[in-house]
Design an enzyme around this catalytic site. Structure first.
Site, PDB file in Angstrom:
ATOM      1  N   GLY A   1       0.802  -1.217   0.000  1.00  0.00           N
ATOM      2  CA  GLY A   1       0.000   0.000   0.000  1.00  0.00           C
ATOM      3  C   GLY A   1       0.831   1.262   0.000  1.00  0.00           C
ATOM      4  O   GLY A   1       0.335   2.342   0.318  1.00  0.00           O
ATOM      5  N   SER A   2       2.109   1.151  -0.400  1.00  0.00           N
ATOM      6  CA  SER A   2       2.949   2.349  -0.330  1.00  0.00           C
ATOM      7  C   SER A   2       2.568   3.375  -1.396  1.00  0.00           C
ATOM      8  O   SER A   2       2.613   4.585  -1.139  1.00  0.00           O
ATOM      9  CB  SER A   2       4.426   1.980  -0.428  1.00  0.00           C
ATOM     10  N   ASN A   3       2.158   2.909  -2.581  1.00  0.00           N
ATOM     11  CA  ASN A   3       1.701   3.877  -3.593  1.00  0.00           C
ATOM     12  C   ASN A   3       0.368   4.496  -3.194  1.00  0.00           C
ATOM     13  O   ASN A   3       0.140   5.689  -3.426  1.00  0.00           O
ATOM     14  CB  ASN A   3       1.589   3.199  -4.959  1.00  0.00           C
TER      15      ASN A   3
ATOM     16  N   ASN B   1      -2.635   2.867 -14.126  1.00  0.00           N
ATOM     17  CA  ASN B   1      -1.862   1.791 -13.494  1.00  0.00           C
ATOM     18  C   ASN B   1      -0.410   2.229 -13.401  1.00  0.00           C
ATOM     19  O   ASN B   1       0.073   2.970 -14.253  1.00  0.00           O
ATOM     20  CB  ASN B   1      -1.948   0.506 -14.331  1.00  0.00           C
TER      21      ASN B   1
ATOM     22  N   HIS C   1       3.535   0.800 -13.261  1.00  0.00           N
ATOM     23  CA  HIS C   1       4.360  -0.371 -13.558  1.00  0.00           C
ATOM     24  C   HIS C   1       5.813  -0.017 -13.232  1.00  0.00           C
ATOM     25  O   HIS C   1       6.288   1.057 -13.610  1.00  0.00           O
ATOM     26  CB  HIS C   1       4.226  -0.731 -15.041  1.00  0.00           C
TER      27      HIS C   1
ATOM     28  N   ASP D   1      -0.468  -3.728 -19.483  1.00  0.00           N
ATOM     29  CA  ASP D   1       0.644  -2.775 -19.649  1.00  0.00           C
ATOM     30  C   ASP D   1       0.744  -2.150 -21.040  1.00  0.00           C
ATOM     31  O   ASP D   1       1.844  -1.815 -21.482  1.00  0.00           O
ATOM     32  CB  ASP D   1       1.979  -3.477 -19.330  1.00  0.00           C
TER      33      ASP D   1
ATOM     34  N   GLU E   1       8.280   5.716  -7.944  1.00  0.00           N
ATOM     35  CA  GLU E   1       6.835   5.476  -8.092  1.00  0.00           C
ATOM     36  C   GLU E   1       6.044   6.424  -7.201  1.00  0.00           C
ATOM     37  O   GLU E   1       4.994   6.940  -7.604  1.00  0.00           O
ATOM     38  CB  GLU E   1       6.498   4.024  -7.719  1.00  0.00           C
TER      39      GLU E   1
END
Ligand code: GRF
Length: 193
Positions: free
Chosen positions: A14-16, A105, A107, A148, A177
């Protein structure tokens, strides 16, 4: 205000998601994270969302009528934009059709390199090192039906160092990120104004 949901992965840290919540709360991004959707209620990401005080729902892709329930929960929260942060399963077509061009998204590589099926987590960084790339980074892109492949919103780059391991490279890319996802969300929601 732009209402955004973050969909996290079943084992996600859950860091993003945390970076997105912080960037919205600080005013850096003119949006509000109104909902987090997690495949399970015992993941670190689920607990982090609770600790941050963001409404969080556990909804597993294995549940009956996952697509219908996901659409209902997102519509119920009046969400206009979705951010996928670690979700490992493909989104149902019902969701793709309802939010076209509004699903982002992240990546952990420079797409179109090192993307597609099976390219997640450590595999991505191993592939970058095996290819001898001198540069890596992260990509935020619009989600389409294929893994992607959607249009790129933003990329940030970092060097690959001679003594990098998949772990050291992953750490460098993850720091990027946390900058890239808020910047990309800002770009998308400001495009609405
Ligand atoms: C990130 O590396 C992201 O690029 C990938 O899944 C990971 C999620 O990490 N799609 P976290 O749960 O946001 O920490």
């Amino acid at each position: 205000m732009n209402r955004v949901a973050v969909l996290v992965g079943s084992k996600g840290r859950g860091s993003n998601m945390t970076a997105l919540v912080r960037a919205c709360r600080s005013g850096e991004v003119p949006a509000e994270i109104v909902l987090v959707v997690s495949p399970r209620d015992d993941s670190p990401a689920f607990e982090t969302a609770q600790a941050l005080g963001v409404p969080v729902v556990a909804l597993s892709p294995k549940e009956a009528d996952y697509a219908g329930r996901l659409v209902d929960v997102l519509r119920g929260a009046e969400v206009g934009t979705l951010c996928l942060a670690g979700l490992m399963t493909k989104l149902p077509v019902e969701v793709l059709d309802r939010w076209p061009g509004r699903i982002l998204n992240i990546h952990p590589a420079l797409l179109p390199r090192h993307g597609g099926k099976g390219m997640y987590g450590r595999h991505v960084h191993e592939a970058v090192l095996a290819a001898g790339d001198l540069e890596s980074g992260c990509t935020v892109h619009i989600v389409t039906e294929n893994y992607d492949e959607g249009p790129i919103v933003l990329q940030l780059t970092c060097p690959v160092l001679p003594d990098d391991t998949p772990e050291t490279l992953a750490e460098r890319v993850l720091a990027l990120e946390h900058r890239a996802f808020p910047l990309a969300l800002k770009k998308v929601v400001e495009g609405d104004e």
